[in-house]
Design a protein around this motif. Structure first.
Motif, PDB file in Angstrom:
ATOM      1  N   HIS A 124      79.572  24.638  73.175  1.00 14.11           N
ATOM      2  CA  HIS A 124      79.148  24.565  71.775  1.00 14.11           C
ATOM      3  C   HIS A 124      78.339  23.305  71.471  1.00 14.11           C
ATOM      4  N   GLY A 125      78.037  22.556  72.526  1.00 17.11           N
ATOM      5  CA  GLY A 125      77.234  21.353  72.356  1.00 17.11           C
ATOM      6  C   GLY A 125      77.981  20.167  71.791  1.00 17.11           C
ATOM      7  N   LEU A 126      79.296  20.162  71.941  1.00 16.05           N
ATOM      8  CA  LEU A 126      80.123  19.083  71.410  1.00 16.05           C
ATOM      9  C   LEU A 126      80.542  18.110  72.512  1.00 16.05           C
ATOM     10  N   ASP A 127      80.888  16.905  72.107  1.00 19.31           N
ATOM     11  CA  ASP A 127      81.507  15.908  72.988  1.00 19.31           C
ATOM     12  C   ASP A 127      80.602  15.448  74.127  1.00 19.31           C
ATOM     13  N   SER A 128      79.320  15.356  73.882  1.00 16.27           N
ATOM     14  CA  SER A 128      78.407  14.911  74.945  1.00 16.27           C
ATOM     15  C   SER A 128      78.596  13.440  75.282  1.00 16.27           C
ATOM     16  N   ASP A 129      79.150  12.675  74.338  1.00 10.68           N
ATOM     17  CA  ASP A 129      79.294  11.238  74.563  1.00 10.68           C
ATOM     18  C   ASP A 129      80.714  10.797  74.879  1.00 10.68           C
ATOM     19  N   ARG A 130      81.712  11.666  74.631  1.00 10.60           N
ATOM     20  CA  ARG A 130      83.104  11.282  74.884  1.00 10.60           C
ATOM     21  C   ARG A 130      83.963  12.538  74.950  1.00 10.60           C
ATOM     22  N   PRO A 131      85.074  12.508  75.692  1.00 13.91           N
ATOM     23  CA  PRO A 131      85.938  13.685  75.827  1.00 13.91           C
ATOM     24  C   PRO A 131      86.603  14.038  74.502  1.00 13.91           C
ATOM     25  N   TRP A 132      86.904  15.314  74.346  1.00  9.41           N
ATOM     26  CA  TRP A 132      87.613  15.791  73.166  1.00  9.41           C
ATOM     27  C   TRP A 132      88.973  15.131  73.045  1.00  9.41           C
ATOM     28  N   ASP A 133      89.310  14.742  71.823  1.00  6.54           N
ATOM     29  CA  ASP A 133      90.609  14.154  71.509  1.00  6.54           C
ATOM     30  C   ASP A 133      91.083  14.798  70.215  1.00  6.54           C
ATOM     31  N   ILE A 134      92.150  15.579  70.272  1.00  9.84           N
ATOM     32  CA  ILE A 134      92.607  16.306  69.093  1.00  9.84           C
ATOM     33  C   ILE A 134      92.916  15.380  67.935  1.00  9.84           C
ATOM     34  N   TRP A 135      93.435  14.174  68.233  1.00  8.38           N
ATOM     35  CA  TRP A 135      93.825  13.237  67.182  1.00  8.38           C
ATOM     36  C   TRP A 135      92.612  12.750  66.383  1.00  8.38           C
ATOM     37  N   ARG A 136      91.464  12.790  66.999  1.00  6.29           N
ATOM     38  CA  ARG A 136      90.230  12.343  66.339  1.00  6.29           C
ATOM     39  C   ARG A 136      89.361  13.524  65.924  1.00  6.29           C
ATOM     40  N   ASP A 137      89.237  14.522  66.807  1.00  5.90           N
ATOM     41  CA  ASP A 137      88.251  15.592  66.632  1.00  5.90           C
ATOM     42  C   ASP A 137      88.803  16.863  66.011  1.00  5.90           C
ATOM     43  N   GLY A 138      90.117  17.033  66.012  1.00  6.76           N
ATOM     44  CA  GLY A 138      90.694  18.247  65.459  1.00  6.76           C
ATOM     45  C   GLY A 138      90.310  19.489  66.246  1.00  6.76           C
ATOM     46  N   CYS A 139      90.340  20.634  65.584  1.00  6.27           N
ATOM     47  CA  CYS A 139      90.139  21.911  66.271  1.00  6.27           C
ATOM     48  C   CYS A 139      89.121  22.774  65.526  1.00  6.27           C
ATOM     49  N   GLU A 140      88.193  23.361  66.261  1.00  6.67           N
ATOM     50  CA  GLU A 140      87.241  24.296  65.669  1.00  6.67           C
ATOM     51  C   GLU A 140      88.005  25.488  65.078  1.00  6.67           C
ATOM     52  N   GLU A 141      87.624  25.864  63.872  1.00 11.38           N
ATOM     53  CA  GLU A 141      88.238  26.981  63.146  1.00 11.38           C
ATOM     54  C   GLU A 141      89.720  26.738  62.854  1.00 11.38           C
ATOM     55  N   GLY A 142      90.171  25.530  63.065  1.00  8.80           N
ATOM     56  CA  GLY A 142      91.559  25.178  62.790  1.00  8.80           C
ATOM     57  C   GLY A 142      91.631  23.937  61.920  1.00  8.80           C
ATOM     58  N   GLU A 143      92.650  23.112  62.152  1.00  2.61           N
ATOM     59  CA  GLU A 143      92.844  21.929  61.326  1.00  2.61           C
ATOM     60  C   GLU A 143      92.169  20.693  61.903  1.00  2.61           C
ATOM     61  N   SER A 144      91.692  19.864  61.004  1.00  2.06           N
ATOM     62  CA  SER A 144      91.194  18.544  61.365  1.00  2.06           C
ATOM     63  C   SER A 144      92.353  17.551  61.289  1.00  2.06           C
ATOM     64  N   ALA A 145      92.124  16.348  61.816  1.00  3.99           N
ATOM     65  CA  ALA A 145      93.134  15.297  61.690  1.00  3.99           C
ATOM     66  C   ALA A 145      93.395  14.985  60.219  1.00  3.99           C
ATOM     67  N   LYS A 146      92.358  15.072  59.392  1.00  5.89           N
ATOM     68  CA  LYS A 146      92.518  14.824  57.957  1.00  5.89           C
ATOM     69  C   LYS A 146      93.430  15.874  57.319  1.00  5.89           C
ATOM     70  N   ASP A 147      93.251  17.134  57.708  1.00  2.00           N
ATOM     71  CA  ASP A 147      94.095  18.216  57.176  1.00  2.00           C
ATOM     72  C   ASP A 147      95.563  17.959  57.502  1.00  2.00           C
ATOM     73  N   VAL A 148      95.833  17.617  58.754  1.00  2.00           N
ATOM     74  CA  VAL A 148      97.208  17.397  59.199  1.00  2.00           C
ATOM     75  C   VAL A 148      97.794  16.170  58.506  1.00  2.00           C
TER      76      VAL A 148
END
Length: 234
Positions: A124-148
């Motif tokens: 999806h063209g995401l995370d080109s500069d750093r690995p995915w981290d749920i605590w920072r990046d949240g989830c596509e079509e799901g909750e963000s860290a802000k939501d939680v």
């Protein structure tokens, strides 16, 4: 803990027992999946050791129980506490089955493994500069860290309101949470007033229990009273 603090109310974190997806490492949010037979044994063994009158989690001292709506959490609550005590707590209006403490909504990542999520995000063209981290990046079509953060802060405010005037044992107002791995780790971060992206090395194993409280009997000074525990075996 000092004797003068012995009546300070606590918050117990009880993670549900093993499921087939905790064994495989699949992200399990809204999927209703049952405990494995081993997961049920984990919970029963932990419950026998820490739940009961005069034990760490004393049903008579509980002011509220918050339980995730997912079946694995509700089963854990019933197995750990026992049907009779669950009925008494429910009849007294002390049980809240709530999405506030449901597992993180993983959205498009439900049922995937970490490496599969990272492959999907790369596609999806995401995370080109750093690995995915749920605590920072949240989830596509799901909750963000802000939501939680928002829903946990709402829950913590409710707990503080219950406990703030009972710091010296004025009435029984311990709280127990029966929930899931990610959301309980997020809860600890927000209890300690850290952002979710804060690096806090901790893990709560399936069937494990943790305890939170306050420093100096003050809701403005939350603390980890007892370190995160591990599930007890049969």
């Amino acid at each position: 803990m000092a004797d003068k603090d012995s009546a300070t109310p606590r918050v117990f974190l009880f993670r549900h027992g093993e499921t087939e997806w905790t064994k495989s490492g699949q992200y399990t949010g809204r999927t209703d999946i049952s405990l494995t037979p081993h997961g049920a044994k984990q919970v029963k063994a932990t419950g026998r050791m820490v739940v009961g009158r005069g034990k760490l989690i004393d049903p008579d001292k509980l002011g509220l129980v918050f339980c995730s709506p997912r079946i694995r959490a509700q089963t854990t609550f019933k197995l750990a506490v026992g049907d009779d005590e669950v009925h008494k707590l429910s009849a007294a209006g002390k049980v809240d089955i709530t999405e506030k403490i449901a597992e993180w909504n993983y959205g498009a990542y439900e049922g995937l493994l970490t490496h599969e999520i990272r492959m999907l995000r790369a596609a999806h063209g995401l995370d080109s500069d750093r690995p995915w981290d749920i605590w920072r990046d949240g989830c596509e079509e799901g909750e963000s860290a802000k939501d939680v953060t928002q829903r946990l802060d709402d829950l913590i405010s409710r707990i503080h309101e219950l406990q703030k005037d009972n710091m010296h044992g004025e009435k029984n107002c311990d709280v127990a949470l029966f929930a899931h791995g990610h959301i309980l780790r997020a809860f600890v971060k927000r209890w300690l007033k850290y952002p979710l992206e804060f690096r806090l090395s901790m893990m709560l194993e399936p069937g494990g229990v943790g305890v939170l409280s306050y420093q100096h009997q003050n809701v403005e000074e939350p603390a980890v009273l007892v370190g995160i525990g591990f599930p007890l075996s049969e």
